[in-house]
Enzyme design. Sequence first.
Site, PDB file in Angstrom:
ATOM      1  N   TYR A  29       0.942  -0.959  -0.266  1.00 60.59           N
ATOM      2  CA  TYR A  29       0.340   0.380   0.409  1.00 60.59           C
ATOM      3  C   TYR A  29       0.407   1.103   0.357  1.00 60.59           C
ATOM      4  O   TYR A  29       0.127   2.438  -0.945  1.00 60.59           O
ATOM      5  CB  TYR A  29      -0.910  -0.472   1.336  1.00 60.59           C
ATOM      6  CG  TYR A  29      -1.946   1.742   1.422  1.00 60.59           C
ATOM      7  CD1 TYR A  29      -2.862   1.456   0.013  1.00 60.59           C
ATOM      8  CD2 TYR A  29      -1.587   2.100   2.409  1.00 60.59           C
ATOM      9  CE1 TYR A  29      -3.668   2.879   0.674  1.00 60.59           C
ATOM     10  CE2 TYR A  29      -2.063   3.226   2.321  1.00 60.59           C
ATOM     11  CZ  TYR A  29      -3.270   3.858   1.685  1.00 60.59           C
ATOM     12  OH  TYR A  29      -4.035   4.841   2.191  1.00 60.59           O
ATOM     13  N   GLY A  97     -13.811   1.006   6.924  1.00 59.44           N
ATOM     14  CA  GLY A  97     -15.060   2.114   7.028  1.00 59.44           C
ATOM     15  C   GLY A  97     -15.837   0.690   7.827  1.00 59.44           C
ATOM     16  O   GLY A  97     -17.012   1.027   8.261  1.00 59.44           O
ATOM     17  N   LEU A  98     -15.512  -0.256   8.949  1.00 57.20           N
ATOM     18  CA  LEU A  98     -16.227  -0.876   9.362  1.00 57.20           C
ATOM     19  C   LEU A  98     -16.132  -0.041  10.688  1.00 57.20           C
ATOM     20  O   LEU A  98     -16.322  -0.186  12.211  1.00 57.20           O
ATOM     21  CB  LEU A  98     -15.588  -2.227   9.756  1.00 57.20           C
ATOM     22  CG  LEU A  98     -16.065  -2.680   7.976  1.00 57.20           C
ATOM     23  CD1 LEU A  98     -15.504  -3.639   8.103  1.00 57.20           C
ATOM     24  CD2 LEU A  98     -17.097  -2.496   7.794  1.00 57.20           C
ATOM     25  N   GLY A  99     -15.245   0.601  11.489  1.00 60.74           N
ATOM     26  CA  GLY A  99     -14.728   1.425  12.304  1.00 60.74           C
ATOM     27  C   GLY A  99     -13.041   0.407  13.468  1.00 60.74           C
ATOM     28  O   GLY A  99     -13.053   0.528  14.062  1.00 60.74           O
ATOM     29  N   GLY A 101      -9.810   0.924  12.346  1.00 61.99           N
ATOM     30  CA  GLY A 101      -8.425   1.861  12.722  1.00 61.99           C
ATOM     31  C   GLY A 101      -9.136   2.471  13.315  1.00 61.99           C
ATOM     32  O   GLY A 101      -8.254   2.957  14.172  1.00 61.99           O
ATOM     33  N   ASN A 128      -0.624  10.574   1.673  1.00 60.93           N
ATOM     34  CA  ASN A 128      -1.825   9.775   2.538  1.00 60.93           C
ATOM     35  C   ASN A 128      -2.780  10.431   3.090  1.00 60.93           C
ATOM     36  O   ASN A 128      -3.420  10.286   3.866  1.00 60.93           O
ATOM     37  CB  ASN A 128      -0.776   8.515   3.181  1.00 60.93           C
ATOM     38  CG  ASN A 128      -2.339   7.634   3.775  1.00 60.93           C
ATOM     39  OD1 ASN A 128      -3.702   7.502   3.161  1.00 60.93           O
ATOM     40  ND2 ASN A 128      -2.018   6.403   4.608  1.00 60.93           N
ATOM     41  N   PRO A 130      -6.590  10.560   2.682  1.00 59.03           N
ATOM     42  CA  PRO A 130      -6.926   9.624   3.683  1.00 59.03           C
ATOM     43  C   PRO A 130      -6.957   9.479   5.100  1.00 59.03           C
ATOM     44  O   PRO A 130      -7.486   9.741   5.618  1.00 59.03           O
ATOM     45  CB  PRO A 130      -7.086   8.228   2.514  1.00 59.03           C
ATOM     46  CG  PRO A 130      -6.879   8.450   1.247  1.00 59.03           C
ATOM     47  CD  PRO A 130      -5.840   9.527   1.276  1.00 59.03           C
ATOM     48  N   TYR A 135      -7.367  11.379  10.903  1.00 62.82           N
ATOM     49  CA  TYR A 135      -6.197  11.245  11.896  1.00 62.82           C
ATOM     50  C   TYR A 135      -6.726  12.711  12.895  1.00 62.82           C
ATOM     51  O   TYR A 135      -7.107  12.630  13.451  1.00 62.82           O
ATOM     52  CB  TYR A 135      -5.080  10.588  12.096  1.00 62.82           C
ATOM     53  CG  TYR A 135      -4.757   9.823  11.669  1.00 62.82           C
ATOM     54  CD1 TYR A 135      -4.452   8.692  12.130  1.00 62.82           C
ATOM     55  CD2 TYR A 135      -2.950   9.939  10.777  1.00 62.82           C
ATOM     56  CE1 TYR A 135      -4.045   7.559  11.434  1.00 62.82           C
ATOM     57  CE2 TYR A 135      -2.906   8.211  10.312  1.00 62.82           C
ATOM     58  CZ  TYR A 135      -3.464   7.050  10.526  1.00 62.82           C
ATOM     59  OH  TYR A 135      -3.345   6.112  10.642  1.00 62.82           O
TER      60      TYR A 135
END
Length: 161
Positions: A29, A97-99, A101, A128, A130, A135
Amino acid sequence: MTDTSFTLRAAAASDVPEILRLIHALAVYEKLEDQAVGTDAMLREALFGKRPSCEALIAERNGRAVGFALYFTTFSTFLCKPGLYLEDLFVEPECRGLGIGKALLQRLAAIAAERDCGRFEWRVLDWNEPSIKFYESLGATLMPTWILVRMTQREFALLAR
């Protein structure tokens, strides 16, 4: 309805191959594949050896590791307190997107509070966007005036002569 459940836990020695798999995915990534040269044995020693130098959290979904956070203790001379440094956080793209992170960062913030740390810090690549926005949405402050200084083994071996 889509299942969005996941669990977080401290890494165990048996997780080393999965953590290394996720580290490789992170390197891809970040376009740094050539730098991801660690082995299972090296990571096992760093996490679970005689003198561990880091710790890790694992995010699991449907019994499979889908994310991790690797961190270690630092020290602030100005605060005279330990700090928590997040070396890497990664969630597989299909699970973003699922929480996960946010949950990993919340758990690390709780660990920092439990350990009476004066700081909880990490770095993000400047491209980066996104992650930077994510953050900042959590209240983190970017520190653009601080420049990372690095020596690799070759350079510090020469300096130590």
